[in-house]
Structures are given as C-alpha cells and as structure tokens.
Design a protein around this motif. Structure first.
Motif, PDB file in Angstrom:
ATOM      1  N   ILE A   1       7.958   5.181  -7.742  1.00 23.24           N
ATOM      2  CA  ILE A   1       6.694   4.691  -8.299  1.00 23.24           C
ATOM      3  C   ILE A   1       6.009   5.758  -9.141  1.00 23.24           C
ATOM      4  O   ILE A   1       4.811   5.671  -9.403  1.00 23.24           O
ATOM      5  CB  ILE A   1       5.747   4.153  -7.207  1.00 23.24           C
ATOM      6  CG1 ILE A   1       5.498   5.191  -6.121  1.00 23.24           C
ATOM      7  CG2 ILE A   1       6.317   2.872  -6.611  1.00 23.24           C
ATOM      8  CD1 ILE A   1       4.412   4.770  -5.135  1.00 23.24           C
TER       9      ILE A   1
ATOM     10  N   ILE B   1       2.234  -6.163  -2.221  1.00 22.27           N
ATOM     11  CA  ILE B   1       3.563  -6.660  -1.867  1.00 22.27           C
ATOM     12  C   ILE B   1       4.092  -6.025  -0.580  1.00 22.27           C
ATOM     13  O   ILE B   1       4.430  -6.741   0.367  1.00 22.27           O
ATOM     14  CB  ILE B   1       4.543  -6.459  -3.035  1.00 22.27           C
ATOM     15  CG1 ILE B   1       4.152  -7.352  -4.221  1.00 22.27           C
ATOM     16  CG2 ILE B   1       5.976  -6.763  -2.592  1.00 22.27           C
ATOM     17  CD1 ILE B   1       4.980  -7.106  -5.478  1.00 22.27           C
TER      18      ILE B   1
ATOM     19  N   ARG C   1      10.893 -13.595  -7.594  1.00 23.83           N
ATOM     20  CA  ARG C   1      10.032 -14.137  -8.646  1.00 23.83           C
ATOM     21  C   ARG C   1      10.397 -15.606  -8.820  1.00 23.83           C
ATOM     22  O   ARG C   1      11.583 -15.947  -8.920  1.00 23.83           O
ATOM     23  CB  ARG C   1      10.239 -13.367  -9.948  1.00 23.83           C
ATOM     24  CG  ARG C   1       9.378 -13.882 -11.076  1.00 23.83           C
ATOM     25  CD  ARG C   1       9.344 -12.953 -12.276  1.00 23.83           C
ATOM     26  NE  ARG C   1       8.301 -13.396 -13.191  1.00 23.83           N
ATOM     27  CZ  ARG C   1       7.717 -12.639 -14.089  1.00 23.83           C
ATOM     28  NH1 ARG C   1       8.069 -11.362 -14.231  1.00 23.83           N
ATOM     29  NH2 ARG C   1       6.766 -13.115 -14.862  1.00 23.83           N
TER      30      ARG C   1
ATOM     31  N   VAL D   1       4.526  -8.498 -11.097  1.00 22.74           N
ATOM     32  CA  VAL D   1       3.117  -8.111 -11.018  1.00 22.74           C
ATOM     33  C   VAL D   1       2.837  -7.071 -12.087  1.00 22.74           C
ATOM     34  O   VAL D   1       3.718  -6.306 -12.478  1.00 22.74           O
ATOM     35  CB  VAL D   1       2.722  -7.572  -9.621  1.00 22.74           C
ATOM     36  CG1 VAL D   1       2.893  -8.643  -8.558  1.00 22.74           C
ATOM     37  CG2 VAL D   1       3.523  -6.324  -9.258  1.00 22.74           C
ATOM     38  N   ASP D   2       1.594  -7.041 -12.545  1.00 20.63           N
ATOM     39  CA  ASP D   2       1.233  -6.169 -13.667  1.00 20.63           C
ATOM     40  C   ASP D   2       0.315  -5.013 -13.288  1.00 20.63           C
ATOM     41  O   ASP D   2       0.292  -4.005 -13.981  1.00 20.63           O
ATOM     42  CB  ASP D   2       0.531  -6.988 -14.761  1.00 20.63           C
ATOM     43  CG  ASP D   2       1.442  -8.003 -15.412  1.00 20.63           C
ATOM     44  OD1 ASP D   2       2.654  -7.731 -15.514  1.00 20.63           O
ATOM     45  OD2 ASP D   2       0.951  -9.068 -15.820  1.00 20.63           O
TER      46      ASP D   2
ATOM     47  N   GLU E   1      -1.936  -5.274  -7.402  1.00 24.90           N
ATOM     48  CA  GLU E   1      -1.032  -6.378  -7.091  1.00 24.90           C
ATOM     49  C   GLU E   1       0.275  -5.853  -6.498  1.00 24.90           C
ATOM     50  O   GLU E   1       0.853  -6.456  -5.597  1.00 24.90           O
ATOM     51  CB  GLU E   1      -0.753  -7.191  -8.352  1.00 24.90           C
ATOM     52  CG  GLU E   1      -1.995  -7.876  -8.934  1.00 24.90           C
ATOM     53  CD  GLU E   1      -1.750  -8.394 -10.337  1.00 24.90           C
ATOM     54  OE1 GLU E   1      -0.831  -7.872 -11.013  1.00 24.90           O
ATOM     55  OE2 GLU E   1      -2.469  -9.299 -10.769  1.00 24.90           O
ATOM     56  N   GLN E   2       0.722  -4.711  -7.030  1.00 26.87           N
ATOM     57  CA  GLN E   2       1.942  -4.116  -6.502  1.00 26.87           C
ATOM     58  C   GLN E   2       1.733  -3.625  -5.078  1.00 26.87           C
ATOM     59  O   GLN E   2       2.615  -3.792  -4.212  1.00 26.87           O
ATOM     60  CB  GLN E   2       2.381  -2.959  -7.408  1.00 26.87           C
ATOM     61  CG  GLN E   2       3.723  -2.343  -7.048  1.00 26.87           C
ATOM     62  CD  GLN E   2       3.642  -1.331  -5.943  1.00 26.87           C
ATOM     63  OE1 GLN E   2       2.642  -0.621  -5.813  1.00 26.87           O
ATOM     64  NE2 GLN E   2       4.696  -1.241  -5.145  1.00 26.87           N
TER      65      GLN E   2
ATOM     66  N   GLY F   1      -1.566  -2.224 -10.454  1.00 24.30           N
ATOM     67  CA  GLY F   1      -1.270  -1.449  -9.273  1.00 24.30           C
ATOM     68  C   GLY F   1      -1.732  -2.104  -7.989  1.00 24.30           C
ATOM     69  O   GLY F   1      -1.042  -2.058  -6.965  1.00 24.30           O
TER      70      GLY F   1
ATOM     71  N   LEU G   1       5.496  -4.245 -13.075  1.00 25.46           N
ATOM     72  CA  LEU G   1       5.639  -3.047 -12.253  1.00 25.46           C
ATOM     73  C   LEU G   1       6.777  -3.104 -11.242  1.00 25.46           C
ATOM     74  O   LEU G   1       7.005  -2.138 -10.517  1.00 25.46           O
ATOM     75  CB  LEU G   1       4.328  -2.775 -11.498  1.00 25.46           C
ATOM     76  CG  LEU G   1       3.126  -2.409 -12.372  1.00 25.46           C
ATOM     77  CD1 LEU G   1       1.885  -2.230 -11.515  1.00 25.46           C
ATOM     78  CD2 LEU G   1       3.403  -1.136 -13.173  1.00 25.46           C
ATOM     79  N   THR G   2       7.478  -4.185 -11.128  1.00 29.08           N
ATOM     80  CA  THR G   2       8.543  -4.315 -10.152  1.00 29.08           C
ATOM     81  C   THR G   2       9.879  -4.522 -10.863  1.00 29.08           C
ATOM     82  O   THR G   2       9.920  -4.678 -12.086  1.00 29.08           O
ATOM     83  CB  THR G   2       8.260  -5.509  -9.226  1.00 29.08           C
ATOM     84  OG1 THR G   2       8.045  -6.672 -10.043  1.00 29.08           O
ATOM     85  CG2 THR G   2       7.020  -5.274  -8.379  1.00 29.08           C
TER      86      THR G   2
END
Length: 375
Positions: free
Chosen positions: A61, A108, A257, A99-100, A104-105, A102, A93-94
């Motif tokens: 990351i 997860i 996804r 997801v766009d 949202e990431q 941080g 980002l994944t």
C-alpha cells in the motif's frame, strides 16, 4: 488532520480491531516489507479463526497517493501530454480498482470475513472503544463522535486513510534510483544495463506499463501507468479457492467486483502495480504464483517462447497456456513485447539480461543511502 493521522497510525498496528485480537492492518501490510505481505504465502490466512485464506496476494500500500479514480477510459500520454490517447480501464486502489478513496479501501479488510472479520461497522467501533480509543475518536472526529456509531466508524476510516497519506512513511522516494535521478548516485554496470533493457521497446519493454521517467511536471516516476492488464498467469494451486474448477478470479469482472461482471473484455484484467520496492517482495502478481523476482522477470521474457516452463503439460505433450482463465477470455491476454514469439524461439531477454533487469529493480527499494567511502 494531525490528530486523525496519529490515531490512524495507532489503529494501523493494533490487532484489537479484529475479533481474534491478532490481525491488524500491519499484519498483512508489514512496514518492514514496504507495507506488503510479511512472508512468501500466496494468500494470507486470517479471519476470525486465523484459518480463512484470502483470494489474492496482498499488495503493497505504498505509493498509492497518485492512483487516479477508476475509469473505463483513461486519457493520458506520458510522452507529449496528448490527452487524445484512450488507455482504457485504469485506476482504483485495489487489484480490481473497485474503490477509489483511502477510506473506502480501509473499510474492506475491516469487514472481510477472510481478513479482520468484523461482522459490521458497529463491531469495529465497539472494539475500538473497548481498546480505549474513545477520547481519540472524539478528538479526531469532533465532540460526541465516539458515542455515535456511524460517526465513530467514519472517523476510524478517515484516520486510517489520512495516516496512509503520510509521505515519510508511504511515499518517501528514497530509493537509489531517485538519488540517481537527482544526480546523487551512480548506477552499477548491471543496474545501468538493466535500466536500458527495462525501457527498450524491443527488449523488456517494461516501461510501457511501468513508467520510469519523471512526469512533465517533475514528479518522480510512479513505475505504473495504473492500467488494467491480463498477463495470462499460470493458475496457482496454493490458493485454496482454485481447488474448485468452476471458480476463477477474473479481476475487473469479478468475483470481488460485481459492477462490471457482464463486460467480457475486462475478464482477467488486474491493475498494474508500482514496481517501487518490488525487490522486497517474496510473492509476485495478483495470484502470488511466483516467489522469486528473477522468476517474475523471466516469466515476461519466456511466457510464449518456453510455455512448458510455466504451464501444465498434458500427456500428449500439449501445453495448457493461460490456464487461470476460462477459454472464452483468453483473447484478453496481453501480447505486447516482451510477450509473443513461438515456442522454441528466441526470448526477448537472455539469462544475463534478466539478471541485469533484476539488478535495476533493486534500485527501486526505499531507504537507500550512499555507502561509506572505502579506506
């Protein structure tokens, strides 16, 4: 922001945010490994009982600060700022770009049943409060945040996202290559040869996806174009999910996804990661099928000229290429150089050239310092 960053730094390493009390963000994103996996496992074991295997290799990351939001049509040219060039699906980002941001990431792994395994945001908040983070959540999220489960969870996500924007930790640009670009280091003969091979379109052609030159505005190279690509990797039997012959990880079109599952041209595509700190890794590609950097480079050079090295062979001698994809999606596999060629043909890189590319990739590791002069 400072209060949120400080909170995020503490939460990142605290396993008490998981029901098992043994899994933190740092468990899989090890700071000592450039925030990538701490071992050579293809997928990590976590979940509530620490026995649930993941589906993909853990990515680093670091150097995510410039990753653009996912789009199906990314217009950019690294050479002449010609924004008429459509580079296709990019960003996010994944591994599958789902997801766009941080925050949202960060959500997860907190709620994944094979990662930290919380069953709800409220459970995350309850664990954070039990660990004594209430005052910190109030300080970072505003008075009363800790008493409101929705605000508290949002504050936790924000704190992790803000911490992961700390440039000193997550994008320091302290590699030997950065020093060389600044005129403060000299590449060895092997490293210099490796760089030329890395950039040469008729050799490694690595820089076509892993941009190696500074941006037009002087920003350091990110060693990725953020694009989505199907590499035709061998299936990895180390991933337990692959024991089911009907199961396939198709990246952009599923299973993690779901919004693009009906776009067949996206099946098998995964986001191109940065190569910064790649030499610190012990597992490579989204399915972790290779465990050695030299082997990873050799795969690119010999996938098509020596397919029997990478794929299973049937009793009649037929090599089953691209066996991690259903046959109907094999046309999505990238064939640009260094891929291509016929079995038995000349690979794009010789063994010595592969060694040189690996030597160059070693210059992308953060924390380089000039060796002391010899006496």
């Amino acid at each position: 922001m400072a209060l949120a960053a400080a909170l995020g730094a503490r939460l990142f390493v605290d396993p008490r945010l998981s029901p098992s009390g043994k899994v933190a963000c740092a468990t899989c994103h090890d700071p000592a490994r450039a925030h990538g996996p701490p071992n050579g496992l293809a997928v990590q074991l976590a979940g509530g009982d620490l026995r649930h295997p993941g589906l993909r290799a853990v990515p680093s990351i670091r150097y995510l600060q410039a990753v653009p939001a996912f789009t199906e049509h990314f217009f950019e040219s690294e050479e002449e700022a010609d924004e008429s060039v459509d580079n296709g699906a990019s960003g996010g980002l994944t591994w599958d770009g789902r997801v766009d941001r941080g925050k949202e990431q960060a959500r997860i792994p907190l709620l994944s049943d094979f990662e930290m395994a919380n069953t709800s945001p409220a459970m995350v908040v309850s664990e954070a409060l039990a660990a004594g983070y209430g005052p910190d959540i109030d300080a970072a999220g505003g008075g009363g945040a800790a008493a409101d489960p929705d605000r508290a969870f949002a504050t936790i996500l924000d704190a992790l996202a803000i911490y992961e924007q700390d440039w000193r930790t997550f994008y320091p640009y302290t590699s030997k290559y950065d020093a060389w670009l600044a005129g403060k280091a000299t590449l060895s003969g092997a490293e210099e040869r490796g760089l030329k091979l890395f950039e040469a379109e008729d050799k490694g052609n690595c820089a076509s996806c892993h941009f190696s030159t500074p941006g037009l505005d002087g920003t350091p190279p990110q060693f990725t174009d953020y694009g989505m690509i199907a590499l035709g990797l061998p299936m990895n039997p180390e991933i337990p999910a692959n024991a089911d012959p009907a199961w396939h990880d198709l990246g952009l079109c599923g299973p993690l996804r779901t919004d693009l599952s009906d776009v067949s041209a996206y099946c098998g595509l995964f986001r191109t990661p940065t190569l910064r700190n790649v030499a610190t890794r012990r597992v490579f590609f989204h399915n972790g099928v290779l465990h050695d950097l030299r082997e990873a480079v050799a795969f690119y050079a010999t996938r098509d000229t020596d397919p029997g090295r990478w794929y299973p062979t049937l009793p009649d001698g037929t090599v089953v290429k691209f066996n991690d994809l259903p046959p109907r999606y094999m046309g999505n596999v990238n064939m640009d150089p260094p891929f291509g060629g016929r079995p038995g043909g000349q690979p794009a890189l010789s063994d010595a050239e592969i060694d040189d590319v690996v030597a160059f990739l070693g210059t992308l590791t953060d924390g380089w310092s000039e060796p002391p002069p010899q006496r």
